[in-house]
Write an enzyme that holds these catalytic residues in place. Sequence first.
Site, PDB file in Angstrom:
ATOM      1  N   GLU A 281      46.619 -83.648  61.638  1.00 43.14           N
ATOM      2  CA  GLU A 281      45.491 -82.711  61.577  1.00 43.14           C
ATOM      3  C   GLU A 281      44.263 -83.373  60.953  1.00 43.14           C
ATOM      4  O   GLU A 281      43.129 -83.078  61.350  1.00 43.14           O
ATOM      5  CB  GLU A 281      45.878 -81.451  60.799  1.00 43.14           C
ATOM      6  CG  GLU A 281      47.139 -80.744  61.276  1.00 43.14           C
ATOM      7  CD  GLU A 281      47.243 -80.616  62.786  1.00 43.14           C
ATOM      8  OE1 GLU A 281      46.223 -80.324  63.445  1.00 43.14           O
ATOM      9  OE2 GLU A 281      48.349 -80.829  63.321  1.00 43.14           O
TER      10      GLU A 281
ATOM     11  N   TYR B  17      50.276 -85.296  74.300  1.00 39.84           N
ATOM     12  CA  TYR B  17      50.323 -86.093  73.077  1.00 39.84           C
ATOM     13  C   TYR B  17      50.760 -87.527  73.352  1.00 39.84           C
ATOM     14  O   TYR B  17      50.049 -88.478  73.032  1.00 39.84           O
ATOM     15  CB  TYR B  17      51.307 -85.462  72.086  1.00 39.84           C
ATOM     16  CG  TYR B  17      50.877 -84.146  71.519  1.00 39.84           C
ATOM     17  CD1 TYR B  17      50.371 -84.050  70.223  1.00 39.84           C
ATOM     18  CD2 TYR B  17      50.971 -82.980  72.258  1.00 39.84           C
ATOM     19  CE1 TYR B  17      49.978 -82.838  69.689  1.00 39.84           C
ATOM     20  CE2 TYR B  17      50.576 -81.754  71.741  1.00 39.84           C
ATOM     21  CZ  TYR B  17      50.079 -81.690  70.457  1.00 39.84           C
ATOM     22  OH  TYR B  17      49.686 -80.488  69.942  1.00 39.84           O
TER      23      TYR B  17
END
Length: 616
Positions: A307, A395
């Site tokens: 993050e 991803y």
Amino acid sequence: LWSSETLLLLLPVLSPSVPPVCFRLNHLHLDLRLNFAVKEMSGWLVLDLVPVQPGVQSLVLDSHPSLLIHSIDCKVPGSGQEDPMSLTYRVDPFTDYGSALNISLPEAAVGPGRLIQVTVRYTTTDGPAIWWLDSELTCGQSRPLVFTQGHSVCNRSFFPCFDTPAVKSTYTATVRVPDGVTVLMSASRSLYSKQDRVFQFSMEHPVPSYLVALVAGELQHVDVGPRSRVWAEPCLLSCAVQKLGGSVERWLGVAEELFGPYLWGRCDIVFLPPSFPIVAMENPCLTFIIASILESSEFLLIDVIHEIAHGWFGNAVTNATWEEMWLSEGLATYAQRRITTEAYGEAFTCLETAVRLDALHRQLRLLGDNNPVSKLQVKFEPGVNPSTLMNLFTYEKGFCFVSYLSQLSGDVRRFDSFLRDYISEFKFKSVVAQDLIDFFLRCFPELRDTAVTQREGLEFDRWLNGSGPPPYEPDLSGGGALTRPVQDLCELWRTGDAPDLQAVMTFDLSTWSTFQIVLFLDRMLDHSPLAHDVMLSLSGCYSSLFDGLNAEVQIRWLQMVVRNTFYPELPRVRAFLQKHVNGLARDSSGTEKTRRKGGENFSAGGPPGLKLEPAM
């Protein structure tokens, strides 16, 4: 606010909103009152809009059936007319995840380059973005809590908006709450008036609508660094602070050395109850993360660093269309692994990458190499929810493409420098893949001159539009010291018969990292079903150890129990479900909700089988 004209051809597929070529959104303001008793947010939204072409007669915003519109009006600052003009509107069906709010604009007030302020008064309750939790569903079970989760296209149920990552703006918010409630938002500045019980927020950098986030409840904080603090319910706070310590500032420092200055000022983290529908969400200045992940220090580390990486890749430079989500997630995954390599060494990063790439190939075996969801550029049909196509390819195949670009550059440090320049060039903008590729070739002209985009078997078009596995994967031999013992132990158990226990006992799993155990269990699951005697031996050797470890380990062992129909261990499955029953994607009213950012779920890369998600 966008950097490629091709974007204008893509936007209408994803949203009923008028493409942003019609308007420039300068700013939005929210003024809301939270009513926990009836689970309702009410107030108004103000949009500062500038038409950029003549003849615009309507404004179309993304909305949702859970959002009740009361009235809409507009003002034209500087026109001399003080009273707002009431506007007519209609709500048109669009898709199962939203509707179109079509607003008629007064012809006399709308002109190119002329600011208009549109105010929408509304009430919203329990749409896809908003999760009201009764007190018994919170961690402390003392006060109710509400949070929002906008990714990918959920925030249209929070406020009417251009719900596309192509449109960015600054925002402010005023939130009125009952006594004893703390409100946090993904904003760079905040103020609180205790007397009026009003929180005020300001985000000074432009962000897309999905990154506007709010949480309100019984929340306290502890500073863990000069620009970071941890927020949580009181019962969780000390554990969260202990787990993170001073690590956040260390990770930020490493990231800044690699990718340039952190642009968002604050880097706070709020831990949310098990009903939070994903593991973590990269809301600027305030990462939302599920409290369950505190069970596993290694997965906590990876998710928080991921993050943080979004502060550069995804938040500062954003994919302009959800069809190219890898521009956020693939680059953030690459950046996450550069940070962990610098902070914890190559072996640790290679081990974590091996776990995820194993999962990618496992998913490919299930779906087949020709499945279109394995493309980096997935083509959405009109009205298809982008969240449904969020997967490991976004991803991990995206990560492999970025790794390939790094390998082409000839030196990882040289590629770090390229990424710094990329952020500097496109910060606070939305881009498409061609922008990244063109900038890469500008920075490495020798690669452009050798037509590297057409290298046989590794053509850039094949990367972006071809289905199947990544054409290139990075060398993970640097993790051999950690992955080799896992592979050796797997070989002992894969013989078909129960192995020599003396040989097995030379491997002390109590000294292994979580990622090593996860890799071992994933690979054993790949070889299931196993003989009953093998499962009996596995249970005898490891079951009690796994029972005391974190949920990432437990979930995989329980998948093995179910996959192999191993009845002696089924009570553990029942106990696990009972422990996590509050998070089975139900809010306090019993409304079914689904997870929306699957790539970052607990067990996101986990094997198929028992559909348990310990993050819940």
